[in-house]
Scaffold this motif. Sequence first.
Motif, mmCIF file in Angstrom:
data_model
loop_
_atom_site.group_PDB
_atom_site.id
_atom_site.type_symbol
_atom_site.label_atom_id
_atom_site.label_comp_id
_atom_site.label_asym_id
_atom_site.label_seq_id
_atom_site.Cartn_x
_atom_site.Cartn_y
_atom_site.Cartn_z
ATOM 1 N N ARG A 199 97.002 33.571 58.160
ATOM 2 C CA ARG A 199 96.944 32.355 57.509
ATOM 3 C C ARG A 199 97.810 31.347 58.482
ATOM 4 N NH1 ARG A 199 100.770 30.034 53.879
ATOM 5 N NH2 ARG A 199 101.608 31.935 53.636
ATOM 6 N N THR A 200 97.242 29.992 58.635
ATOM 7 C CA THR A 200 98.090 29.167 59.498
ATOM 8 C C THR A 200 98.891 28.400 58.582
ATOM 9 O OG1 THR A 200 96.465 27.364 59.944
ATOM 10 C CG2 THR A 200 96.074 29.524 61.278
ATOM 11 N N GLN A 201 99.570 27.425 59.487
ATOM 12 C CA GLN A 201 100.214 26.365 58.657
ATOM 13 C C GLN A 201 99.540 25.243 58.056
ATOM 14 O OE1 GLN A 201 99.706 26.801 61.683
ATOM 15 N NE2 GLN A 201 100.062 24.736 62.988
ATOM 16 N N LEU A 202 98.237 25.285 58.093
ATOM 17 C CA LEU A 202 97.364 24.300 57.859
ATOM 18 C C LEU A 202 96.343 24.745 56.520
ATOM 19 C CD1 LEU A 202 95.723 23.029 60.866
ATOM 20 C CD2 LEU A 202 97.477 21.859 59.812
ATOM 21 N N ILE A 204 89.597 23.387 66.390
ATOM 22 C CA ILE A 204 89.895 24.364 65.317
ATOM 23 C C ILE A 204 90.545 25.388 65.798
ATOM 24 C CG2 ILE A 204 88.967 25.905 63.530
ATOM 25 C CD1 ILE A 204 86.485 23.830 63.390
ATOM 26 N N GLY A 205 90.111 25.877 66.931
ATOM 27 C CA GLY A 205 90.613 27.338 67.518
ATOM 28 C C GLY A 205 91.974 27.183 68.178
ATOM 29 N N GLU A 206 92.053 26.093 68.444
ATOM 30 C CA GLU A 206 93.675 25.822 69.135
ATOM 31 C C GLU A 206 94.635 25.966 67.984
ATOM 32 O OE1 GLU A 206 94.070 22.430 71.382
ATOM 33 O OE2 GLU A 206 93.567 21.037 69.740
ATOM 34 N N VAL A 207 94.441 25.908 66.604
ATOM 35 C CA VAL A 207 95.444 26.028 65.835
ATOM 36 C C VAL A 207 95.982 27.591 65.829
ATOM 37 C CG1 VAL A 207 96.002 26.126 62.972
ATOM 38 C CG2 VAL A 207 94.323 24.377 64.092
ATOM 39 N N LEU A 208 94.940 28.570 66.071
ATOM 40 C CA LEU A 208 95.431 30.069 66.270
ATOM 41 C C LEU A 208 96.130 30.142 67.509
ATOM 42 C CD1 LEU A 208 92.583 31.642 64.300
ATOM 43 C CD2 LEU A 208 94.839 31.885 63.856
ATOM 44 N N PHE A 209 95.421 29.704 68.583
ATOM 45 C CA PHE A 209 95.874 30.000 70.078
ATOM 46 C C PHE A 209 96.218 28.392 70.461
ATOM 47 C CE2 PHE A 209 95.188 34.292 70.185
ATOM 48 C CZ PHE A 209 93.967 34.621 69.299
#
Lengths: 401, 420, 538
Positions: free
Chosen positions: C90-93, C287-292
Motif C-alpha cells: 500500500r503506497t501513500q496514494l 504509475i509504476g514510479e510510485v512503487l519504485f
Amino acid sequence: MKKHFNNPDSCTACTVCVAHCPVSAATNKFRGPKMVGPTLERMRLSEEDVEPSLEYCSNCKNCDMSCPSGVPISTLNMLARANYYKTRKQSKRDYILSHGEQAAKMASMLPFGAAIANLGMSMSRGIMKQIGISDKAPLPPYASTSFIKQFKALRQQSYPDKVVFYPGCFINYNDPGVGMDFVAVMQANQYEVIVESDLVCCGSPLVVNGFLDEAEANAKTNIQILKKWTDQGIPVITCCTSCGLMLKQEYQELFHIEGVEEYAQHLYDAGEFLLELYDKGRLNTKFGALNEQYLYHAPCHLRAQGMGLPSLELLGLIPGLEVKNADAGCCGISGNYGFKEDKYDIAMKIGAPLFQKIKESGLSTVVSECGTCRLQIGHGAQVKTLHPMTLVRKSYEANGQ
Amino acid sequence: MRKNDVIVIGGGLAGLLAAAVAAKEGKKVLILSLGAGTLTIGGGIIDVLGYVDGTAPVATPRAGLLKILPEHPYKKIGTVALEESIKFFKEICAGEGYPYMGNLDEMQWVPTAAGTLKPTCLVPKTMNTAELKKTDTVVVLGFEALKDFYPHLITKNFVNIPGFSNKKYEIVMIDPNIADGRDVTALDVARWLDTPEGLKDCTEKMAKVLKPGSVVILPPVLGTRPDYHVADSLEKALQCTFIETASVPPSVTGLRLQTMLLRYVKKLGVGFVEQALVTRSIVEKGKCLAVVTAGIDRERTYYGENFILANGGFYGGGLVAEPGQVIEPIFNLPVSAPSDHELWANSNLFSNEPQPFAKIGIDVDEKMRPLGEDGKVVLANVFVAGRNLQGYDFCFEKSGNGVALASGYQCGMSTHRERK
Amino acid sequence: MEKATVVVIGGGATGVGILRDLCMRGVDAILIEQQDLGYGTSSRYHGLLHSGGRYAVKDAEAGKECIEENRILRKIGKHCVEDTEGFFVRTQLDDEAFEPKWLEACAKVGIPAIPISVAEARRLEPNLSAKIKAVYRVPDAAIDGFRMVWQNVASARKYGGRVKTYTTVIGIEQSNNQVIGMKIRNSLTGEISNIACDFIVSAAGSWAGKIAELAGINVHVQPDRGTLIAFNHRITSRIINRLRPSSDGDIFVPHGSITILGTTSVSVESPEDNIPNAKEVLDLLKIGEVLFEDLRSYRLLRAFAGTRPLYSADPNAKGRGASRGFVTLDHAHDGLTGFISVAGGKFTTYRLMGEKVTDLVCQYLNVKTACRTALEPLVDDASPALMAKAHRYFPAYGAELAASRLGSEALEKVIVRMQEKPEKRQLICECENVTMAEVEEAAADSTSHMISDVRRKTRMGMGTCQGAFCTFRSVGAVDANGLSWGQDTNVLFKEFLQGRYKGIRPILWGNVMREMELSRGIYEGTLNINGAINNEEK
C-alpha cells in the motif's frame, strides 16, 4: 551517494570494450569484458554460477575508457570476483600479493629488516613459483628506509599553504625517493607537506583478488584520516596513479561510505595539482634547463581518471626537456596481475608493443607515475625508469631552487 | 592559464578529422573524448551516399548529391568542401602507409557478411572489388569456429544479385585453431594473422585449399594494423585476390582506421583527454568560453577559442532522446523533434524511406555553426559535426562516415577561417 | 486426409492444456494454431502465477481457483515457475480503508497474506520507495508463459499429441448437426486441406468469437487490450502488487534477467490489436514510479500488448467488470454437437480449464480415464548426472537456464549436438546465453518456421540488445545447417528484426534509442539488409 554517470544498465552490447581490452588481445582464454561484466551481470542477479575466465580481468580500466555508454565494466568484474570469494577462500599466492603492506610493514620495523626481506625474497623465488608467484616477474625490493621514516627525519620549511601527501605502499616501502622528491618539489613551491603515518594501503591490491571487505575497511580508515584535512579544504596529493584512482574513484564505485563525494573533490594527482597551480599563476616556474630526452608511459589508471596526462604536460614546462609519449597502451602488469605465475606471460605479451616502442626509441630511461608500471617497463624493456616528480625536482635544483 | 585554440568534444571519426584539420593549420587542439568512438562498431569504410529515396540506389555518390534535400548536411557543407575533405582524408591515409581508394564518381559495391552488397565510396585496398566483378568463379573462404561469418549467406544470396548470377561459387574452410575458451570473432582471427607465426600458418593452410588466380571473399581478418602487410603477404604467396566483407562489430576495418587516425592526430601534437564527459559549457554574450567535464571527483574546466561538437548524436550522448523531445545537453542548442512521439518512427523498420527519428539533429549554417529556430547563429564559436547534425538518415542512405568526414573537415576549416 | 478424434483450436495455455489432458487420457488429438504457440494472450501478460490476492475482494471464486491452481502449477511446472513470492504494497496514494477489506477477503478465500514492516520489505527489496505505507507477503510466483506452453506441448507429444502452427481454420464441416471435420489453410504456403474429426474444441481466446462464427454460432468475446513494458534488469526479485482495487499498472513481475510492469485495460475491436503506443508506456511509468521512485532511470527493453478475452453472456459488459472466470460452452445447445468453446479465464487456471473441458469431451467420447494433469510433471527433471554433464558443455550461467527451458529429453539432444561439433557450444545470443546447439535444436522442430519461432523457444533476442547481434548469427547458423525453412535469408532478417522493432518503437528514447541506432547501424548501415529487400521487392 552521488549518482555517477556509470550505469551498468546502459550497456548496448556494442563490443567496443572487447576491441580495446588488452587481456582479450593477449589471450583467447578471457571471454572479454562485455561478457564477463555487464552481460553475465544480468544473469548473476537471478542465478548462481561461476565464470571461470573472470580471473583474467586485470582491472586495467581500458574497457571503461572505451565504453560509449558509461558502463563501469571493470567494477562489475571486481564485484563479481568479490562475490565469488564470499563462499571460497583465496589462494595463498593471492593472499600474499594482496597483503604486501603487511609484509612491508614488518620488514620496515626490524633493523635491517628490508635487507633481510630482500635477501629472503630473492632466494625464495623458486618457492614462490610453487605457490604461483612468477619467478621471472619484477618483484620490487624494499628500500632500506621507508618514506615515512625519511620524511620524519626531514626538516621541512613551514608554510601557511599545506598539502597532505598520500604516498601509498609502493612509494613508502619500495621507492621512497619519489616521495622525497615530491616533498622537495612542494617545498620549492612554498607548500608544507603533511604526512599521516596511520594511513593504510589504498586497497587496490586487495580488491583485485576479491578481498573486498578488507579493502572497504581500509577505505574507511583512510577516509576518516584524510577527511580531517579535506574538510578544512586542504588537498590530498598522490604520486601513484593507482592509489589516486582508488582513493578518488573506486572508493565511490565499490563502497557506500558517508562523505566520500565531498572528500574526493580534494584529491589530486601531483602533476595535476602542480598544473592547476600553473593555471592560477602560483607555480614556481623557475625551472632549470634539463637537456635530456625521455619516453613517457601513461599508466592506464591515470588515463581512466579523465584528466589527460598532467605530469607530461607539466614536464613540458621544463626548458630543454624532451619527453615523448610512448602512447603504446597498457604495460601489462596492472597491479599484481603480472606477478602471478599464470598471468606473467599474458602481462608480458600485453606490454610487448610498449617495450618494442621503447627499444626503437633508443632512449635509456622511461618516465611514468605508476610504480608497478615502472617495474614492468624496467623489466620488459631493460631500461631505467623515473617518476616525473624526480625530473621536476632535478629541474628546480638545477636552477638553485 | 592554459587555453586551447580548438577544443573538440568527441574523439570519433568526425572529431578526429576536425582535430586533424585544425592542427594542420597550426592550431593548438585538444580532444575531450568519452569512449572510443564508433569506428570499431560501424567499420572503417567511408560511406558517402548510397540511397536518397526508397526506389533504387544512386548511380554514384556525386549523382546522389544532386538529389538530396536542402536540409542535408552535404548541402550545408557544399560539394567543394566534401571533395576537399575526401582528398584530405586520402592524403592522410596514403601518408600513413594505409592508402584508401575511391572517389565521388564511382560507387564501390562491397560484399557484406549477410550476402548482400552495400554501396560505399572510400575503401581500403583490401575491399577493392574490381576483380570480383571480372571473375567467373568466386571463392568464399570461411574459418572454422568463427561464429560471425557464414559463407553460405554469401554464396546463396549472390546468385540473386544482378551481375553475379552467372558466376560459380565455391566455399572453402580453413581452421585457424585459435579457440581457447572463448567464442571466436573476426577480430581474433585478424590478431592471429598479425603474428608472423599465424600468418605463416594461415598461408600454408590457405595454400592447401586455394588455387592460384582465385578471387576470394573472406571476413575482415587481414590484420588489425593500418597497413597492407598481411594482405600483400598472402596475395603474393598465394597469387590470389582477397576481398574483405563488411561485417558485424567488433569491426576490424574500423579498428585499423581508428588506430591510424589516432596516431596521426597525436603526431600533429593534438592533446587528448580520455574518459572526459563534457556536461556543460560556460557561455558569455553568445560566445562559448569553456566547457566543463564532470569527473567522479570534481569538474574540470577547459578554455578554448573555438569548440567543435562531435559527440555522436544519440548513440554518443551528444543528443538525448526523451519522450516527445530531444535535448543537446552541453550548449542547450535547439533541436527540433515532434512532440507526439508516434511521429518519430515509421511503422515498419525497413521502409522505403528514412526514419524520422534518424534525421533529428541540430540545424547549422554552411560553417557548421548551430542555428536557432529563427535561423540565426546561436553560438558564433561552436561548430557541429557528425551525427549531431539534422537532416540525414545515415543508416538508410549509407552516409554515416561520409558526413562525419566532411562535417569534421568543415568544422576544422571553419575554426581556421574564424576571424577574431 | 488428416484425421484426429479431437481438434483443439488455439495454441495458448488453454489449448495446450486441453491437448495435454486429452492425450494423457488416451484421446487422439491435434492442435491447430494460427501463428506460433503462445502467440496470443499467453505470452502477452505479466507472467504472474496469481496467489489470488488480486481477485480476493471482487471475485472470490476466481481468487479461490487461483490459489489452488497456483500450488498445482508449482509442482507440475516447476521449471516454468520462479518461486519469487510476492508483496502487496500500500503506497501513500492508496486508500487505507481498502487494506482491511482485502485482508478479510484473502482470509476467506484461503490466501496467506503475512504482514511485514516497511523497513524489512525495503531491506529485501531495496529499490522500493521509502514512502510506502504497508506490505504483505503472498505466495505469488512468476511463470514463463512461453515455456509453460511449450512444456505442455512436450508432455502432450509424449502421449502422441500433434501440433500444427501457422495454420488457420477456415471452415467447420458438419453433417446432421454433428461435427465431422474442418478446413484449414497453411498461412505460410497457402495450401488448403481438411482434417476429419469427431470433436472440435475452440480455445481460441480472443478469437473464439471468430471461430464460432464459422459454425454460425455466436460466442461473445470482447477483446480487451493490455499493454506491458519490460525493463532490462531485475528491479525486484519479488512480485510487487499495488494494494488497491485492481487498476492499471499494478504489478511488477521479475522474469529471469528482466522485470515486467503492467498492465492496462481498454476494449478494442479486433483481437489482433496488439500494438502498444508511447502514451500507454508513459502512463505505466507514471504509475509504476510510485512503487519504485527511480523507475524512469531504469533501462526499458520493450513494450508489448495483447488482448485478453473477456467473455460475457451480456454483450455490454466491458473491461475489468466482466468476469475473469471461465466458461465452457457446449454448442450442442446451439444445435451443433461435437463443438465446444471455452472462453474467459486466466493463465493461472489454464490447467483447471483444460480439465473441465476434457471432462466434458470425454463424456461425449465415452472415455473414462481420470485426469492426471495435476499429478504428472510437464517435463522430466534433468538428473544430477545429466546436469553435471551439461555443466561441462554449456558456458557459465548457461546450463541451468537451458535445462529449465528444454527439460531432460531435449537437453540430452542439445548436448549431443555439442559433443559432435564443439563449436556448437558457442553463443548465438550472448545477452540471454543461448548456444548454437540449442538454436539449431529449436530450429529443427516441426513447429519452427522463422527465427521468431526459435526466439520464443529459447529466449534468444529477448535480452539487452534485442537482436542486434543474434539476428545475424541465428540466420547464419540456421541457414548453414539447411534449417532455413526454404526462406530467403533476407526475409528471415526482416521478419525477426521487424518483430523486435514492434516492441521498441513505442519506447524509442533514452538507451532504447541508442540500441536502435546500433541495430540499424549494423543491419542497414553495414549489412544493407534494407537495400537487398528493396531490390528484391522490385
